[in-house]
Design a protein around this motif. Sequence first.
Motif, mmCIF file in Angstrom:
data_model
loop_
_atom_site.group_PDB
_atom_site.id
_atom_site.type_symbol
_atom_site.label_atom_id
_atom_site.label_comp_id
_atom_site.label_asym_id
_atom_site.label_seq_id
_atom_site.Cartn_x
_atom_site.Cartn_y
_atom_site.Cartn_z
ATOM 1 N N ALA A 1 -8.538 10.385 -4.127
ATOM 2 C CA ALA A 1 -7.793 9.127 -4.174
ATOM 3 C C ALA A 1 -6.946 9.034 -5.439
ATOM 4 O O ALA A 1 -5.763 8.652 -5.390
ATOM 5 C CB ALA A 1 -8.755 7.944 -4.088
ATOM 6 N N LEU A 2 -7.516 9.390 -6.579
ATOM 7 C CA LEU A 2 -6.781 9.320 -7.843
ATOM 8 C C LEU A 2 -5.612 10.310 -7.865
ATOM 9 O O LEU A 2 -4.509 9.983 -8.310
ATOM 10 C CB LEU A 2 -7.729 9.589 -9.007
ATOM 11 C CG LEU A 2 -8.757 8.489 -9.296
ATOM 12 C CD1 LEU A 2 -9.861 9.015 -10.194
ATOM 13 C CD2 LEU A 2 -8.073 7.274 -9.918
ATOM 14 N N LEU A 3 -5.852 11.526 -7.376
ATOM 15 C CA LEU A 3 -4.776 12.526 -7.353
ATOM 16 C C LEU A 3 -3.655 12.112 -6.414
ATOM 17 O O LEU A 3 -2.467 12.311 -6.714
ATOM 18 C CB LEU A 3 -5.345 13.885 -6.933
ATOM 19 C CG LEU A 3 -6.323 14.544 -7.903
ATOM 20 C CD1 LEU A 3 -6.884 15.825 -7.302
ATOM 21 C CD2 LEU A 3 -5.662 14.840 -9.244
ATOM 22 N N THR A 4 -4.004 11.529 -5.273
ATOM 23 C CA THR A 4 -2.975 11.133 -4.307
ATOM 24 C C THR A 4 -2.210 9.909 -4.794
ATOM 25 O O THR A 4 -1.000 9.789 -4.552
ATOM 26 C CB THR A 4 -3.613 10.867 -2.937
ATOM 27 O OG1 THR A 4 -4.474 11.940 -2.589
ATOM 28 C CG2 THR A 4 -2.538 10.752 -1.863
ATOM 29 N N LEU A 5 -2.874 9.011 -5.483
ATOM 30 C CA LEU A 5 -2.165 7.897 -6.120
ATOM 31 C C LEU A 5 -1.108 8.425 -7.095
ATOM 32 O O LEU A 5 0.027 7.939 -7.120
ATOM 33 C CB LEU A 5 -3.150 6.993 -6.863
ATOM 34 C CG LEU A 5 -3.967 6.005 -6.025
ATOM 35 C CD1 LEU A 5 -5.119 5.451 -6.847
ATOM 36 C CD2 LEU A 5 -3.069 4.879 -5.513
ATOM 37 N N LEU B 1 1.702 22.435 -8.865
ATOM 38 C CA LEU B 1 0.456 23.031 -9.346
ATOM 39 C C LEU B 1 -0.741 22.199 -8.893
ATOM 40 O O LEU B 1 -1.780 22.735 -8.478
ATOM 41 C CB LEU B 1 0.453 23.116 -10.872
ATOM 42 C CG LEU B 1 1.451 24.064 -11.551
ATOM 43 C CD1 LEU B 1 1.240 24.023 -13.060
ATOM 44 C CD2 LEU B 1 1.320 25.487 -11.033
ATOM 45 N N GLN B 2 -0.592 20.878 -8.957
ATOM 46 C CA GLN B 2 -1.686 19.984 -8.564
ATOM 47 C C GLN B 2 -2.038 20.150 -7.089
ATOM 48 O O GLN B 2 -3.205 20.353 -6.733
ATOM 49 C CB GLN B 2 -1.307 18.527 -8.832
ATOM 50 C CG GLN B 2 -2.320 17.516 -8.302
ATOM 51 C CD GLN B 2 -1.865 16.091 -8.437
ATOM 52 O OE1 GLN B 2 -1.455 15.666 -9.511
ATOM 53 N NE2 GLN B 2 -1.906 15.327 -7.349
ATOM 54 N N PHE C 1 -2.887 6.290 2.609
ATOM 55 C CA PHE C 1 -2.733 4.962 2.010
ATOM 56 C C PHE C 1 -2.580 5.055 0.506
ATOM 57 O O PHE C 1 -1.775 4.320 -0.096
ATOM 58 C CB PHE C 1 -3.930 4.077 2.354
ATOM 59 C CG PHE C 1 -3.862 2.726 1.700
ATOM 60 C CD1 PHE C 1 -3.054 1.730 2.223
ATOM 61 C CD2 PHE C 1 -4.589 2.460 0.552
ATOM 62 C CE1 PHE C 1 -2.958 0.486 1.613
ATOM 63 C CE2 PHE C 1 -4.507 1.224 -0.075
ATOM 64 C CZ PHE C 1 -3.693 0.232 0.462
ATOM 65 N N CYS C 2 -3.340 5.941 -0.136
ATOM 66 C CA CYS C 2 -3.251 6.080 -1.591
ATOM 67 C C CYS C 2 -1.874 6.574 -2.011
ATOM 68 O O CYS C 2 -1.340 6.140 -3.042
ATOM 69 C CB CYS C 2 -4.337 7.011 -2.107
ATOM 70 S SG CYS C 2 -5.978 6.276 -2.127
ATOM 71 N N PHE C 3 -1.289 7.477 -1.225
ATOM 72 C CA PHE C 3 0.066 7.935 -1.544
ATOM 73 C C PHE C 3 1.042 6.753 -1.467
ATOM 74 O O PHE C 3 1.889 6.575 -2.350
ATOM 75 C CB PHE C 3 0.498 9.024 -0.576
ATOM 76 C CG PHE C 3 1.820 9.657 -0.924
ATOM 77 C CD1 PHE C 3 1.875 10.757 -1.767
ATOM 78 C CD2 PHE C 3 3.009 9.154 -0.430
ATOM 79 C CE1 PHE C 3 3.091 11.333 -2.110
ATOM 80 C CE2 PHE C 3 4.228 9.719 -0.759
ATOM 81 C CZ PHE C 3 4.269 10.812 -1.604
#
Length: 233
Positions: free
Chosen positions: A14-18, A127-128, A180-182
């Motif tokens: 979730a944090l990475l996609t945000l 990279l992520q 949704f997070c994106f």
Amino acid sequence: MDFDSASRTRSVAALLTLSGGFLDAFTYVGHGGVFANTMTGNVALLGIQIAAGDWARAARHIPPLIAFVFAVFVVHLLRLDAFAASVRRPALVCLLLEIAFLSIAASGLVGDSDVWLIPGISFVATLQTLSFTHIENLTYTSVMTTGNLRRAAKKLLEAFIPSYDRIALHEASLLGMAGFCFFAGAVFGGVTTRMLHDGALWLAVLLLVAALVQIGRLVRRREDEAAARSYGE
């Protein structure tokens, strides 16, 4: 729980996609309508602007495309046996590099020229997404959403037709969460970029640091649980 297992959890994804949605909005709103992550969008806009004869705007989409390809090469090299001994956790290296680059960009110490900023963001964001590829056992991408939404819809259908499938419903919820997070990250990035301009990148840094801290916390908790079980025996 090792680093790889911790990076697959819902909270980390979730944090990475945000952050992925945030960076796309940041470059599009704050730096001339260029996407940081969505290469499909860059290719489409490149074609549209070439067709319109707007060569100056079209050229802005080329550096992030080159940075994307270069990042693919780098991740491939890091996974080769020749580098495996010296780079034991390439995903961690990539995440730290992204945090460092965005911190430098947010600080304004080296200016805000699009010549290095946009391809730099595209590079570290690629990279992520190539380093963090799973939520639990599902593949996903943290810096774009088309594939996540397509597979979420498919899993949702499979959850009810021809019969109820609890696992498919769970997988649909994971991929839907990523989509949704994106979206939420893009909203957050669009609003804060208009308010703070390049200073908004500090918020992306905070999201990535939070992901790193969460991975470390999960790893430490599992180690403590294993030590407690060993002591009990």
